[in-house]
Design a protein around this motif. Structure first.
Motif, PDB file in Angstrom:
ATOM      1  N   GLU A  46       0.851  -1.120   0.002  1.00  0.00           N
ATOM      2  CA  GLU A  46       0.170   0.151   0.028  1.00  0.00           C
ATOM      3  C   GLU A  46       0.761   1.320  -0.073  1.00  0.00           C
ATOM      4  N   THR A  47       2.151   1.198   0.738  1.00  0.00           N
ATOM      5  CA  THR A  47       2.639   2.455   0.888  1.00  0.00           C
ATOM      6  C   THR A  47       3.227   3.284  -0.373  1.00  0.00           C
ATOM      7  N   PRO A  48       3.370   2.590  -1.475  1.00  0.00           N
ATOM      8  CA  PRO A  48       3.787   3.398  -2.658  1.00  0.00           C
ATOM      9  C   PRO A  48       2.716   4.124  -3.108  1.00  0.00           C
ATOM     10  N   THR A  49       1.560   3.587  -3.326  1.00  0.00           N
ATOM     11  CA  THR A  49       0.296   4.371  -3.954  1.00  0.00           C
ATOM     12  C   THR A  49      -0.016   5.312  -2.945  1.00  0.00           C
ATOM     13  N   LEU A  50       0.455   5.284  -1.676  1.00  0.00           N
ATOM     14  CA  LEU A  50      -0.067   6.466  -0.899  1.00  0.00           C
ATOM     15  C   LEU A  50       0.798   7.620  -1.109  1.00  0.00           C
ATOM     16  N   VAL A  51       1.943   7.456  -1.434  1.00  0.00           N
ATOM     17  CA  VAL A  51       2.788   8.326  -1.606  1.00  0.00           C
ATOM     18  C   VAL A  51       2.904   9.370  -2.975  1.00  0.00           C
ATOM     19  N   GLN A  52       2.288   8.709  -4.037  1.00  0.00           N
ATOM     20  CA  GLN A  52       2.232   9.246  -5.202  1.00  0.00           C
ATOM     21  C   GLN A  52       1.362  10.683  -5.481  1.00  0.00           C
ATOM     22  N   PRO A  53      -0.001  10.771  -4.925  1.00  0.00           N
ATOM     23  CA  PRO A  53      -0.738  11.744  -4.863  1.00  0.00           C
ATOM     24  C   PRO A  53      -0.063  12.782  -4.242  1.00  0.00           C
ATOM     25  N   LYS A  54       0.687  12.934  -3.292  1.00  0.00           N
ATOM     26  CA  LYS A  54       1.439  14.001  -2.613  1.00  0.00           C
ATOM     27  C   LYS A  54       2.164  14.846  -3.390  1.00  0.00           C
ATOM     28  N   ALA A  55       2.914  14.147  -4.376  1.00  0.00           N
ATOM     29  CA  ALA A  55       3.854  14.907  -5.219  1.00  0.00           C
ATOM     30  C   ALA A  55       3.586  16.349  -5.868  1.00  0.00           C
ATOM     31  N   PRO A  56       2.380  16.489  -6.418  1.00  0.00           N
ATOM     32  CA  PRO A  56       2.123  17.813  -7.150  1.00  0.00           C
ATOM     33  C   PRO A  56       1.946  18.917  -6.020  1.00  0.00           C
ATOM     34  N   LEU A  57       1.190  18.554  -4.536  1.00  0.00           N
ATOM     35  CA  LEU A  57       1.010  19.416  -3.723  1.00  0.00           C
ATOM     36  C   LEU A  57       2.356  19.884  -2.967  1.00  0.00           C
ATOM     37  N   LEU A  58       3.357  18.923  -2.816  1.00  0.00           N
ATOM     38  CA  LEU A  58       4.572  19.398  -2.630  1.00  0.00           C
ATOM     39  C   LEU A  58       5.183  20.442  -3.566  1.00  0.00           C
ATOM     40  N   ARG A  59       5.115  20.124  -4.613  1.00  0.00           N
ATOM     41  CA  ARG A  59       5.667  21.237  -5.704  1.00  0.00           C
ATOM     42  C   ARG A  59       5.286  22.585  -5.515  1.00  0.00           C
ATOM     43  N   TRP A  60       3.907  22.436  -5.446  1.00  0.00           N
ATOM     44  CA  TRP A  60       3.230  23.837  -5.022  1.00  0.00           C
ATOM     45  C   TRP A  60       3.704  24.417  -3.658  1.00  0.00           C
ATOM     46  N   ARG A  61       3.991  23.711  -2.591  1.00  0.00           N
ATOM     47  CA  ARG A  61       4.574  24.312  -1.599  1.00  0.00           C
ATOM     48  C   ARG A  61       5.827  24.820  -1.657  1.00  0.00           C
ATOM     49  N   VAL A  62       6.663  24.082  -2.447  1.00  0.00           N
ATOM     50  CA  VAL A  62       8.249  24.521  -2.708  1.00  0.00           C
ATOM     51  C   VAL A  62       7.865  25.970  -3.242  1.00  0.00           C
ATOM     52  N   ILE A  63       7.270  26.262  -4.299  1.00  0.00           N
ATOM     53  CA  ILE A  63       7.062  27.400  -4.960  1.00  0.00           C
ATOM     54  C   ILE A  63       6.492  28.580  -4.112  1.00  0.00           C
ATOM     55  N   THR A  64       5.527  28.357  -3.303  1.00  0.00           N
ATOM     56  CA  THR A  64       5.141  29.365  -2.431  1.00  0.00           C
ATOM     57  C   THR A  64       5.984  29.671  -1.424  1.00  0.00           C
ATOM     58  N   ASP A  65       6.880  28.602  -0.765  1.00  0.00           N
ATOM     59  CA  ASP A  65       8.152  28.836   0.324  1.00  0.00           C
ATOM     60  C   ASP A  65       8.769  29.941  -0.381  1.00  0.00           C
ATOM     61  N   HIS A  66       9.358  29.540  -1.458  1.00  0.00           N
ATOM     62  CA  HIS A  66      10.480  30.340  -2.043  1.00  0.00           C
ATOM     63  C   HIS A  66       9.985  31.764  -2.674  1.00  0.00           C
ATOM     64  N   ALA A  67       8.737  31.755  -3.013  1.00  0.00           N
ATOM     65  CA  ALA A  67       8.345  32.889  -3.213  1.00  0.00           C
ATOM     66  C   ALA A  67       8.271  33.802  -1.927  1.00  0.00           C
ATOM     67  N   VAL A  68       7.894  33.370  -0.931  1.00  0.00           N
ATOM     68  CA  VAL A  68       7.840  34.114   0.427  1.00  0.00           C
ATOM     69  C   VAL A  68       9.264  34.529   0.714  1.00  0.00           C
ATOM     70  N   LEU A  69      10.204  33.617   0.645  1.00  0.00           N
ATOM     71  CA  LEU A  69      11.654  34.134   0.920  1.00  0.00           C
ATOM     72  C   LEU A  69      12.095  35.020   0.127  1.00  0.00           C
ATOM     73  N   ILE A  70      11.774  34.905  -1.321  1.00  0.00           N
ATOM     74  CA  ILE A  70      12.244  35.950  -2.168  1.00  0.00           C
ATOM     75  C   ILE A  70      12.087  37.079  -1.997  1.00  0.00           C
ATOM     76  N   VAL A  71      10.675  37.345  -1.527  1.00  0.00           N
ATOM     77  CA  VAL A  71      10.025  38.667  -1.249  1.00  0.00           C
ATOM     78  C   VAL A  71      10.547  39.116  -0.154  1.00  0.00           C
ATOM     79  N   GLY A  72      10.970  38.342   0.875  1.00  0.00           N
ATOM     80  CA  GLY A  72      11.436  38.569   2.256  1.00  0.00           C
ATOM     81  C   GLY A  72      13.131  39.202   2.056  1.00  0.00           C
ATOM     82  N   ALA A  73      13.726  38.760   1.213  1.00  0.00           N
ATOM     83  CA  ALA A  73      15.073  38.745   0.896  1.00  0.00           C
ATOM     84  C   ALA A  73      15.290  40.094   0.253  1.00  0.00           C
ATOM     85  N   LEU A  74      14.326  40.419  -0.726  1.00  0.00           N
ATOM     86  CA  LEU A  74      14.335  41.572  -1.368  1.00  0.00           C
ATOM     87  C   LEU A  74      13.890  42.753  -0.575  1.00  0.00           C
ATOM     88  N   PHE A  75      12.933  42.521   0.094  1.00  0.00           N
ATOM     89  CA  PHE A  75      12.644  43.688   1.042  1.00  0.00           C
ATOM     90  C   PHE A  75      13.991  43.875   2.090  1.00  0.00           C
TER      91      PHE A  75
END
Lengths: 299, 350
Positions: free
Chosen positions: A8-37
């Protein structure tokens, strides 16, 4: 049961991947804005330092790099200003360095020795003494600036490095941190050293100081930056232009708005950059120690 | 190498708590003494008093004929191995071992020689340049040993040195420490709460309870003739069965409910006693024994433990692996010479 969970474990991990990518993008956006500021003001300081003063007066701050960087650097570092021609950038850099290093070293040495006495010796009023020292945290130099000034002047320490550094050292921060650190050193280590024939002084120098080195590095960063950035006290205690620190001296340059003189914006901003660099360098240099101190649980 | 004489040593803390109530014994030259007892029994305090890390409230302590009550730990010529090893984390293995020698103003060449020899004895030669953080638990333990033997002291003190190791390593280090001590012939005092360590390592065991010495003796003496119910229940795993009983006629004791056991005792009938029997000293028989209701059988491989009740009191029997073991009613055969009797209340051996 075992095989069930395994398939069961492999099928559980699969759907999480795109979610993770979005989080990476938003995280970086926040960090970049902060750094520019945080960085934009510094960028503005840098561009201003490269433009002719007249341009700044006419158009204000600009995000454009001019050709005056060399000129302004030479002026900032080697040209003197004021009445006595004693405060070139180099001299002020030296004074700031002496204040920052002297303050940090003095504070660490005093704090370590006080903490050593408080933690390892059976003093009758150790706890009371600790709290008295602790209350100095509530009384920074700014609060006791008049009496401190009076004392320094009475001792004839105006315009000396001693007068600049010593009153700043008198506060509890380092003592407090080292006390907490020493209390976390295992008792067994003290006993082992006693049996190994190490007296109080040997134990301090051979065992405690080397054990504290990451702590010392951390304290050095904090204290150096604190000392370097001091403004009020140096302003009070140094009247001799040869004793000016960078932070105190920059202000003087932009103030000359008299007659037909333009304020020397370029020079002042370049000095500001020079004033920022040493603390940054110290942090970068000691950062590896910092990380080592966090990951290498040494005790 | 030296003998150690403890003359009525007492320790009272400033808050009035008395941790040691008069320890009075002599440790012979080259002997391996184990202080054993549950936590809080004063065994560590006693060791620390010998080391000089704890002040002596009363009594005298002499090492090698010299009273050392007020002598600094560094000048008692002792070495101590701590529970958490207490290695100096910033020093290499070699420096850790050399530190005590350096402080005693021994020449560099001599130190190097001594450290090299100690490292060889302990198989640490390849690790001399490493820091303690780069060593495994067992290796750290050996460095701590090295720091002790390198000085060739009169006395070794061990404060639960194996309690941080896993079971397998503990077994190895037990043997290694014992072998080393035999080879060097240094008088040693070893503190532990583990009765297996005490039994296997000691020349003589000192059993402590609540700051008082319950018994001093060789492991065999302690095991076969425990001086009190405390010693009987503390030493040995599983512990000795202790049952409330009453003395009966003809040297027998009655466990109540008409169960009488021949105990070879010569007691006034009707006297209340505690009846002790080691789990491995009883045998299961088909019939004619005393009834034993087994509730749980624990399989240990080499033997089995049968937990149940005799005369409505908890009882454990250990039988060899080949014996059949079942729950339910069993019969026990008790040999009179294996019975231990203790006075009711105080728990002293009769």
């Amino acid at each position: 049961m075992m095989t069930d969970t395994l398939t069961e474990t492999p099928t559980l991990v699969q759907p999480k991947a795109p979610l993770l990518r979005w989080r990476v993008i938003t995280d970086h956006a926040v960090l970049i804005v902060g750094a520019l500021f945080m960085l934009m003001p510094l960028v503005l300081v840098f561009t201003t330092a490269s433009l002719p003063d007249a341009e700044i007066v006419k158009h204000g701050l600009q995000l454009r790099i001019g050709d005056q960087l060399d000129d302004n650097f030479t002026k900032a570092m080697f040209e003197t200003s004021g009445f006595t021609d004693a405060n070139s950038g180099l001299v002020m850099l030296k004074n700031s360095m002496i204040l920052g290093v002297g303050f940090a070293v003095g504070k660490i040495v005093l704090g370590m020795m006080a903490a050593y006495a408080l933690v390892y010796f059976r003093l009758r009023f150790a706890l009371f003494a600790f709290w008295v020292i602790f209350t100095t945290l509530l009384l920074p130099l700014e609060v006791r600036i008049l009496p401190s000034y009076e004392v320094i002047q009475g001792l004839g320490l105006m315009n000396t490095y001693t007068g600049l550094i010593v009153p700043l050292i008198a506060s509890a921060t380092a003592t407090f941190f080292f006390r907490q650190f020493f209390r976390s050193v295992p008792e067994e280590l003290v006993e082992a050293a006693r049996i190994d024939g190490a007296g109080p002084l040997k134990f301090f120098i051979d065992i405690l100081v080397p054990l504290s080195r990451t702590m010392i590095a951390a304290m050095f960063i904090i204290m150096f930056v604190y000392g370097w950035n001091q403004y009020l006290w140096p302003t009070m205690i140094t009247t001799d232009e040869g004793m000016f620190t960078l932070v105190r001296g920059i202000k003087q340059i932009t103030q000359v708005l008299e007659g037909t003189n333009l304020p020397e914006y370029g020079r002042a901003n370049l000095l500001a950059i020079i004033a920022v660099l040493p603390p940054v360098a110290i942090v970068v240099f000691f950062q590896s120690w910092f990380v080592k101190g966090l990951t290498d649980s040494d005790k | 190498m030296a003998s150690v004489i403890l003359n009525n040593l007492k320790k009272t803390y400033p808050n009035g708590f008395q941790a040691v109530h008069g320890a009075d014994f002599t440790i012979r030259d080259g002997e391996f003494i184990v202080l054993v007892g549950p936590s809080g029994c004063g065994k560590s305090t006693l060791l620390r008093m010998i080391a000089g890390l704890e002040d002596i409230s009363e009594g005298t302590l002499s090492i090698d004929g010299q009273v050392v009550n007020t002598i600094d730990p560094a000048d008692r010529d002792i070495a101590m191995v701590f529970q958490n090893y207490a290695l100096y984390p910033h020093m290499s293995v070699a420096k850790n071992m050399a530190y005590g020698l350096k402080n005693r103003k021994i020449s560099k060449a001599e130190i190097e020689k001594l450290v090299a020899r100690a490292a060889q004895v302990l198989n640490l030669t390849e690790m001399l340049d490493r820091k303690p953080s780069q060593l495994s638990g067992g290796q750290r333990q050996r460095v701590a040993m090295g720091r002790a033997i390198v000085r060739n002291p009169k006395l070794f003190l061990f404060d639960e040195p194996l309690s941080n190791l896993d079971a397998k390593l503990r077994g190895q280090m037990r043997i290694e420490i014992r072998r080393l001590q035999r080879e060097l012939g240094v008088t040693s005092v070893y503190v532990t709460h583990d009765q297996v360590e005490a039994m296997t390592m000691a020349d003589r065991i000192v059993v402590l309870n609540g700051g008082r010495i319950e018994q001093i003796g060789t492991p065999a003496e302690i095991y076969h003739r425990p001086a009190s119910t405390f010693v009987a229940s503390f030493m040995g795993a599983p512990p000795m069965n202790l049952l409330a009983a009453t003395a009966a006629e003809n040297g027998a004791v009655s466990l109540g409910q008409d169960i009488q056991v021949a105990a070879g005792a010569d007691l006034a009938a009707g006297r209340k006693v505690t009846f002790g029997l080691r789990p491995e000293d009883v045998a299961l028989v088909a019939e004619g024994g005393i009834p034993f209701d087994v509730q749980i059988v624990e399989e240990l491989g080499a033997n089995r433990l049968l937990h149940g009740q005799v005369a409505a009191q908890p009882f454990t029997v250990s039988v060899p692996k080949d014996n059949p073991a079942t729950t339910g009613r069993n019969q026990l055969l008790v040999r009179p010479e294996t019975v231990h009797l203790f006075a009711d209340g105080v728990g002293a051996r009769i």
